[in-house]
Design a protein around this motif. Structure first.
Motif, PDB file in Angstrom:
ATOM      1  N   MET A 160       0.841  -1.188   0.000  1.00  0.00           N
ATOM      2  CA  MET A 160       0.000   0.000   0.000  1.00  0.00           C
ATOM      3  C   MET A 160       0.889   1.255   0.000  1.00  0.00           C
ATOM      4  N   SER A 161       0.609   2.196  -0.905  1.00  0.00           N
ATOM      5  CA  SER A 161       1.393   3.413  -0.974  1.00  0.00           C
ATOM      6  C   SER A 161       1.081   4.324   0.208  1.00  0.00           C
ATOM      7  N   ARG A 162       1.918   5.334   0.378  1.00  0.00           N
ATOM      8  CA  ARG A 162       1.719   6.276   1.483  1.00  0.00           C
ATOM      9  C   ARG A 162       0.395   7.010   1.327  1.00  0.00           C
ATOM     10  N   LEU A 163       0.069   7.407   0.082  1.00  0.00           N
ATOM     11  CA  LEU A 163      -1.185   8.105  -0.174  1.00  0.00           C
ATOM     12  C   LEU A 163      -2.382   7.227   0.172  1.00  0.00           C
ATOM     13  N   GLN A 164      -2.320   5.959  -0.232  1.00  0.00           N
ATOM     14  CA  GLN A 164      -3.409   5.039   0.076  1.00  0.00           C
ATOM     15  C   GLN A 164      -3.552   4.846   1.584  1.00  0.00           C
ATOM     16  N   ALA A 165      -2.412   4.758   2.268  1.00  0.00           N
ATOM     17  CA  ALA A 165      -2.452   4.593   3.724  1.00  0.00           C
ATOM     18  C   ALA A 165      -3.086   5.802   4.390  1.00  0.00           C
ATOM     19  N   GLU A 166      -2.731   7.004   3.907  1.00  0.00           N
ATOM     20  CA  GLU A 166      -3.299   8.219   4.476  1.00  0.00           C
ATOM     21  C   GLU A 166      -4.801   8.297   4.218  1.00  0.00           C
ATOM     22  N   LEU A 167      -5.219   7.903   3.014  1.00  0.00           N
ATOM     23  CA  LEU A 167      -6.649   7.907   2.693  1.00  0.00           C
ATOM     24  C   LEU A 167      -7.406   6.904   3.553  1.00  0.00           C
ATOM     25  N   SER A 168      -6.771   5.737   3.777  1.00  0.00           N
ATOM     26  CA  SER A 168      -7.391   4.712   4.607  1.00  0.00           C
ATOM     27  C   SER A 168      -7.550   5.191   6.042  1.00  0.00           C
ATOM     28  N   ASN A 169      -6.480   5.800   6.575  1.00  0.00           N
ATOM     29  CA  ASN A 169      -6.549   6.329   7.941  1.00  0.00           C
ATOM     30  C   ASN A 169      -7.582   7.431   8.057  1.00  0.00           C
ATOM     31  N   SER A 170      -7.667   8.261   7.004  1.00  0.00           N
ATOM     32  CA  SER A 170      -8.647   9.342   7.010  1.00  0.00           C
ATOM     33  C   SER A 170     -10.065   8.795   7.018  1.00  0.00           C
ATOM     34  N   SER A 171     -10.282   7.714   6.264  1.00  0.00           N
ATOM     35  CA  SER A 171     -11.604   7.097   6.219  1.00  0.00           C
ATOM     36  C   SER A 171     -11.982   6.514   7.569  1.00  0.00           C
ATOM     37  N   VAL A 172     -11.006   5.863   8.215  1.00  0.00           N
ATOM     38  CA  VAL A 172     -11.255   5.281   9.539  1.00  0.00           C
ATOM     39  C   VAL A 172     -11.608   6.367  10.542  1.00  0.00           C
ATOM     40  N   ARG A 173     -10.842   7.498  10.509  1.00  0.00           N
ATOM     41  CA  ARG A 173     -11.137   8.612  11.409  1.00  0.00           C
ATOM     42  C   ARG A 173     -12.519   9.180  11.143  1.00  0.00           C
ATOM     43  N   GLY A 174     -12.886   9.263   9.853  1.00  0.00           N
ATOM     44  CA  GLY A 174     -14.200   9.793   9.496  1.00  0.00           C
ATOM     45  C   GLY A 174     -15.325   8.936  10.025  1.00  0.00           C
ATOM     46  N   VAL A 175     -15.167   7.610   9.875  1.00  0.00           N
ATOM     47  CA  VAL A 175     -16.182   6.684  10.376  1.00  0.00           C
ATOM     48  C   VAL A 175     -16.268   6.772  11.892  1.00  0.00           C
ATOM     49  N   GLY A 176     -15.109   6.823  12.549  1.00  0.00           N
ATOM     50  CA  GLY A 176     -15.083   6.918  14.006  1.00  0.00           C
ATOM     51  C   GLY A 176     -15.746   8.189  14.500  1.00  0.00           C
ATOM     52  N   LEU A 177     -15.464   9.307  13.821  1.00  0.00           N
ATOM     53  CA  LEU A 177     -16.056  10.583  14.212  1.00  0.00           C
ATOM     54  C   LEU A 177     -17.563  10.569  14.006  1.00  0.00           C
ATOM     55  N   ALA A 178     -18.009   9.999  12.881  1.00  0.00           N
ATOM     56  CA  ALA A 178     -19.447   9.920  12.603  1.00  0.00           C
ATOM     57  C   ALA A 178     -20.154   9.062  13.649  1.00  0.00           C
ATOM     58  N   PHE A 179     -19.536   7.939  14.013  1.00  0.00           N
ATOM     59  CA  PHE A 179     -20.121   7.059  15.030  1.00  0.00           C
ATOM     60  C   PHE A 179     -20.209   7.765  16.380  1.00  0.00           C
ATOM     61  N   THR A 180     -19.131   8.472  16.741  1.00  0.00           N
ATOM     62  CA  THR A 180     -19.120   9.196  18.016  1.00  0.00           C
ATOM     63  C   THR A 180     -20.206  10.259  18.055  1.00  0.00           C
ATOM     64  N   ASN A 181     -20.333  11.017  16.977  1.00  0.00           N
ATOM     65  CA  ASN A 181     -21.360  12.054  16.918  1.00  0.00           C
ATOM     66  C   ASN A 181     -22.761  11.465  16.988  1.00  0.00           C
ATOM     67  N   MET A 182     -22.966  10.343  16.329  1.00  0.00           N
ATOM     68  CA  MET A 182     -24.267   9.687  16.361  1.00  0.00           C
ATOM     69  C   MET A 182     -24.587   9.193  17.768  1.00  0.00           C
ATOM     70  N   MET A 183     -23.585   8.634  18.444  1.00  0.00           N
ATOM     71  CA  MET A 183     -23.771   8.152  19.810  1.00  0.00           C
ATOM     72  C   MET A 183     -24.107   9.303  20.745  1.00  0.00           C
ATOM     73  N   LEU A 184     -23.371  10.411  20.621  1.00  0.00           N
ATOM     74  CA  LEU A 184     -23.634  11.580  21.447  1.00  0.00           C
ATOM     75  C   LEU A 184     -25.030  12.129  21.191  1.00  0.00           C
ATOM     76  N   ALA A 185     -25.408  12.187  19.924  1.00  0.00           N
ATOM     77  CA  ALA A 185     -26.729  12.710  19.581  1.00  0.00           C
ATOM     78  C   ALA A 185     -27.836  11.836  20.157  1.00  0.00           C
ATOM     79  N   THR A 186     -27.651  10.512  20.103  1.00  0.00           N
ATOM     80  CA  THR A 186     -28.656   9.591  20.631  1.00  0.00           C
ATOM     81  C   THR A 186     -28.832   9.764  22.134  1.00  0.00           C
ATOM     82  N   PHE A 187     -27.727   9.785  22.862  1.00  0.00           N
ATOM     83  CA  PHE A 187     -27.812   9.960  24.315  1.00  0.00           C
ATOM     84  C   PHE A 187     -28.393  11.329  24.663  1.00  0.00           C
ATOM     85  N   PHE A 188     -28.013  12.343  23.889  1.00  0.00           N
ATOM     86  CA  PHE A 188     -28.506  13.674  24.187  1.00  0.00           C
ATOM     87  C   PHE A 188     -30.010  13.768  23.970  1.00  0.00           C
TER      88      PHE A 188
END
Length: 211
Positions: free
Chosen positions: A1-29
């Motif tokens: 995997m190239s460096r660019l692909q790795a960065e895109l993959s990490n960015s996608s993981v962070r995006g999914v994690g952030l979306a999940f966290t926001n959804m969880m916070l919104a549900t509890f709120f």
């Protein structure tokens, strides 16, 4: 995997994690807001209104926060962060005719401190221990974690107006997890020369003159 692909993959993981966290916070709120709204409609009290406004402001800043330069991921930080963040959503109003005067004063003071700290942080607010630069102005010139201090003051005020065993357990355990979060954050932040310099100038972590 190239460096660019790795960065895109990490960015996608962070995006999914952030979306999940926001959804969880919104549900509890949502559940938290509904429970307190019903209580406020039945018996309008300042403590109930303030706790909803406080959590609304925090939830908003969490949603608009920016990505950190570095985040500390471990099972310890995930547990303390999750439980410490969600604990306040378990607070429930009691059937009382009026609020405690000192409790109202503490809640208002804590809320104002939160607003001042959040405005100083702006989009640098986070959940997990992370490095988003150093804030040293305003309240951050007095203590290194004024937002956590504001949380404790606000929740103490809420408890005085809504004393119950359940609320006491939530606040004591939530404060414990908050202190643990603070220590994990310090372990990460003190690796940065800028924060180390700031810590020397601002020796108090949470309470001026004490700790």
């Amino acid at each position: 995997m190239s460096r660019l692909q790795a960065e895109l993959s990490n960015s996608s993981v962070r995006g999914v994690g952030l979306a999940f966290t926001n959804m969880m916070l919104a549900t509890f709120f949502v559940f938290f807001a509904i429970a307190n709204a019903k209580s406020f409609i039945a018996n309008p009290r300042l403590s109930v209104l303030l706790i909803v406004i406080t959590e609304s402001v925090v939830a908003f800043f969490l949603i608009i926060r920016r990505d950190p330069d570095e985040t500390h991921h471990s099972w310890q930080t995930w547990i303390t962060t999750t439980l410490g963040t969600l604990a306040p959503f378990l607070l429930r109003p009691i059937d009382a005719e009026a609020d405690h005067l000192v409790g109202s004063i503490l809640q208002i003071g804590g809320f104002l401190l939160q607003i001042a700290a959040l405005l100083a942080l702006n989009r640098a607010l986070g959940l997990l221990p992370a490095y988003r630069g150093v804030k040293s102005r305003g309240l951050y010139a007095w203590v290194r974690h004024p937002l956590y201090l504001a949380y404790v003051i606000t929740y103490l005020g809420y408890y005085l107006s809504n004393p119950s065993l359940a609320n006491l357990i939530v606040i004591v355990s939530g404060t414990g997890f908050l202190v643990m979060r603070l220590l994990y954050e310090e372990n990460l932040l003190l690796r940065y020369p800028e924060y180390l310099t700031y810590a020397r100038k601002t020796p108090w972590r949470l309470l001026p003159g004490a700790w």
